[in-house]
Scaffold this motif. Structure first.
Motif, PDB file in Angstrom:
ATOM      1  N   PRO A  12       0.680  -1.411   0.023  1.00 35.68           N
ATOM      2  CA  PRO A  12       0.100   0.040  -0.199  1.00 35.68           C
ATOM      3  C   PRO A  12       0.898   1.175  -0.205  1.00 35.68           C
ATOM      4  CG  PRO A  12      -0.808  -1.609   1.499  1.00 35.68           C
ATOM      5  CD  PRO A  12       0.565  -2.074   1.137  1.00 35.68           C
ATOM      6  N   PRO A  13       0.329   2.286  -0.751  1.00 39.78           N
ATOM      7  CA  PRO A  13       1.077   3.512  -0.931  1.00 39.78           C
ATOM      8  C   PRO A  13       1.116   4.306   0.620  1.00 39.78           C
ATOM      9  CG  PRO A  13      -0.840   3.919  -1.499  1.00 39.78           C
ATOM     10  CD  PRO A  13      -0.908   2.397  -1.478  1.00 39.78           C
ATOM     11  N   TRP A  14       2.101   5.169   0.980  1.00 35.64           N
ATOM     12  CA  TRP A  14       2.222   5.809   2.007  1.00 35.64           C
ATOM     13  C   TRP A  14       2.811   7.254   1.816  1.00 35.64           C
ATOM     14  CZ3 TRP A  14       7.234   7.234   3.872  1.00 35.64           C
ATOM     15  CH2 TRP A  14       8.289   6.642   3.183  1.00 35.64           C
ATOM     16  N   GLU A  15       2.816   8.022   2.928  1.00 36.94           N
ATOM     17  CA  GLU A  15       3.272   9.520   2.628  1.00 36.94           C
ATOM     18  C   GLU A  15       4.415   9.664   3.861  1.00 36.94           C
ATOM     19  OE1 GLU A  15      -0.236  11.726   2.856  1.00 36.94           O
ATOM     20  OE2 GLU A  15      -0.710  11.482   0.546  1.00 36.94           O
ATOM     21  N   ILE A  58       9.135   6.905  -0.912  1.00 38.39           N
ATOM     22  CA  ILE A  58       7.757   6.431  -1.182  1.00 38.39           C
ATOM     23  C   ILE A  58       7.609   6.153  -2.677  1.00 38.39           C
ATOM     24  CG2 ILE A  58       6.719   8.045   0.348  1.00 38.39           C
ATOM     25  CD1 ILE A  58       6.285   9.995  -1.860  1.00 38.39           C
ATOM     26  N   ALA A  59       8.603   6.111  -3.620  1.00 39.76           N
ATOM     27  CA  ALA A  59       8.567   5.863  -4.925  1.00 39.76           C
ATOM     28  C   ALA A  59       8.558   4.564  -5.024  1.00 39.76           C
ATOM     29  CB  ALA A  59       9.429   6.456  -5.891  1.00 39.76           C
ATOM     30  N   ASP A  60       9.307   3.767  -3.962  1.00 46.99           N
ATOM     31  CA  ASP A  60       9.609   2.286  -4.141  1.00 46.99           C
ATOM     32  C   ASP A  60       8.631   1.574  -3.526  1.00 46.99           C
ATOM     33  OD1 ASP A  60      10.452  -0.281  -3.673  1.00 46.99           O
ATOM     34  OD2 ASP A  60      12.143   0.203  -2.303  1.00 46.99           O
ATOM     35  N   GLY A  61       7.489   1.132  -4.405  1.00 41.57           N
ATOM     36  CA  GLY A  61       6.241   0.839  -3.857  1.00 41.57           C
ATOM     37  C   GLY A  61       6.628  -0.905  -3.497  1.00 41.57           C
ATOM     38  N   GLN A  62       7.419  -1.294  -3.822  1.00 41.81           N
ATOM     39  CA  GLN A  62       7.753  -2.706  -3.410  1.00 41.81           C
ATOM     40  C   GLN A  62       8.286  -3.210  -1.976  1.00 41.81           C
ATOM     41  OE1 GLN A  62       7.627  -5.256  -5.988  1.00 41.81           O
ATOM     42  NE2 GLN A  62       6.615  -3.696  -7.077  1.00 41.81           N
TER      43      GLN A  62
END
Ligand code: FES
Length: 321
Positions: free
Chosen positions: A34-37, A60-64
């Motif tokens: 899930p994305p995060w800030e 945050i660009a590393d979604g893995q």
């Protein structure tokens, strides 16, 4: 803390400073998380069952992957020692979140003040502000150069916008000068040990005009604070409205302890009143707030309480549990 949780694999561990290990967590079979800030944290359940919250400090660009950095606290309550002393790479941990109680609010610029591992939530903020093209400055202090976590990444990212302060050589960061140099339209974010946050708060209050800093406390209140020198309230009753339960909280136990006997899944993490995981709505009664989540100015009108440390100023407290 969000109730969403899943088992994540500790894919990698690496040292990012003396006594600081970084864990990289991924889904066991790979895939996007899930994305995060920036400012968000997650809660890890360690092999012993201890639950601890850590700021996400990756990109945050590393979604893995989610990344956390853990400072070994020899005098802590065991969570960081377990992480440092256990071979966790290749093991799966229950991870809950992410939750963000320290979000970036709109401003014309940002002053980011970090003490030690308090740099963890501020590093993704610096990345984000760079990506948005907004002015920022980051000051990181630590006992000595070897403890300046992510120093190289920060300098590569911000160059002269980053001030590293090894305190054995340079003394404490000059917070007053940093705040005086930051225009009033710039937001102040600080994460670090309590004395540093108290100093930031005092300087911001004394500023003309006064400013309100955004603070992330990663350590619990120390025992010599006035708040903790107040004797614990005595025994009181709690009524759990949704569960139809009534129980007594003895003077030497927390509301959380007592509630967990009947509701073992009630969320919690730090048990010291700083993470917000155990925040519970209060439907009647007068809480005696002992946490550092709710701003003291908001306590009189607060409709929730942290049941791990807060108590009751009325004989009965009704909770929405
Ligand atoms: S468990 Fe962290 S505030 Fe209560």
């Amino acid at each position: 803390m969000s109730s969403d949780s899943e088992r994540l694999l500790v894919r990698q561990a690496r040292w990012v400073a003396r006594d600081v290990v970084e864990l990289r967590l991924t889904r066991p079979a790979g895939g996007a998380l899930p994305p995060w800030e920036p400012g968000a944290h997650v809660e890890l359940t360690l092999p012993s069952g201890l639950r601890r919250t850590y700021s996400l400090c990756g990109d945050i660009a590393d979604g893995q992957a989610w990344t956390v950095a853990v400072h070994r606290a020899p005098d802590g309550r065991g969570g960081s020692r377990e992480i440092h002393d256990t071979a966790l790479v290749g093991r799966e941990l229950e991870v809950r979140g992410p939750v963000n109680r320290f979000p970036l609010m709109p401003a014309e610029g940002y002053l980011l003040l970090a003490g030690g591992i308090g740099v963890a939530p501020l590093l993704p903020m610096a990345r984000e502000l760079t990506a948005r093209g907004l002015p920022w400055r980051l000051v990181l202090g630590a006992r000595d150069r070897s403890r300046l976590a992510y120093a190289e990444e920060l300098v590569a990212l911000g160059g002269e916008r980053v001030l590293l302060v090894p305190q054995d050589k340079a003394g404490l960061p000059d917070l007053a000068a940093e705040l005086a140099a930051a225009p009033p339209t710039h937001a102040v974010y600080a994460c670090g040990p309590r004395p540093m946050l108290d100093a930031v708060t005092a300087l911001c209050r004394a500023a003309d005009p006064p400013r309100t800093p955004h603070l992330e406390r990663f350590t619990a209140a120390v025992s010599d604070t006035p708040e903790e020198s107040v004797p614990r309230s005595g025994e009181f009753e709690v009524v759990l409205n949704r569960s139809g339960l009534r129980m007594t909280v003895p003077a030497d136990r927390s509301v959380l302890d007592v509630v967990r006997e009947k509701l073992p899944d009630v969320p919690y993490s730090c048990e010291e009143g700083y993470c917000g995981s155990c925040e519970t709505p209060v439907t009647a009664g007068l809480p005696d707030h002992r946490d550092t989540v709710i701003d003291p100015a908001e306590r009189p009108t607060a409709t929730t309480m942290m049941i791990c440390v807060s108590r009751s100023a009325s004989p009965v407290l009704e909770l929405d549990l």
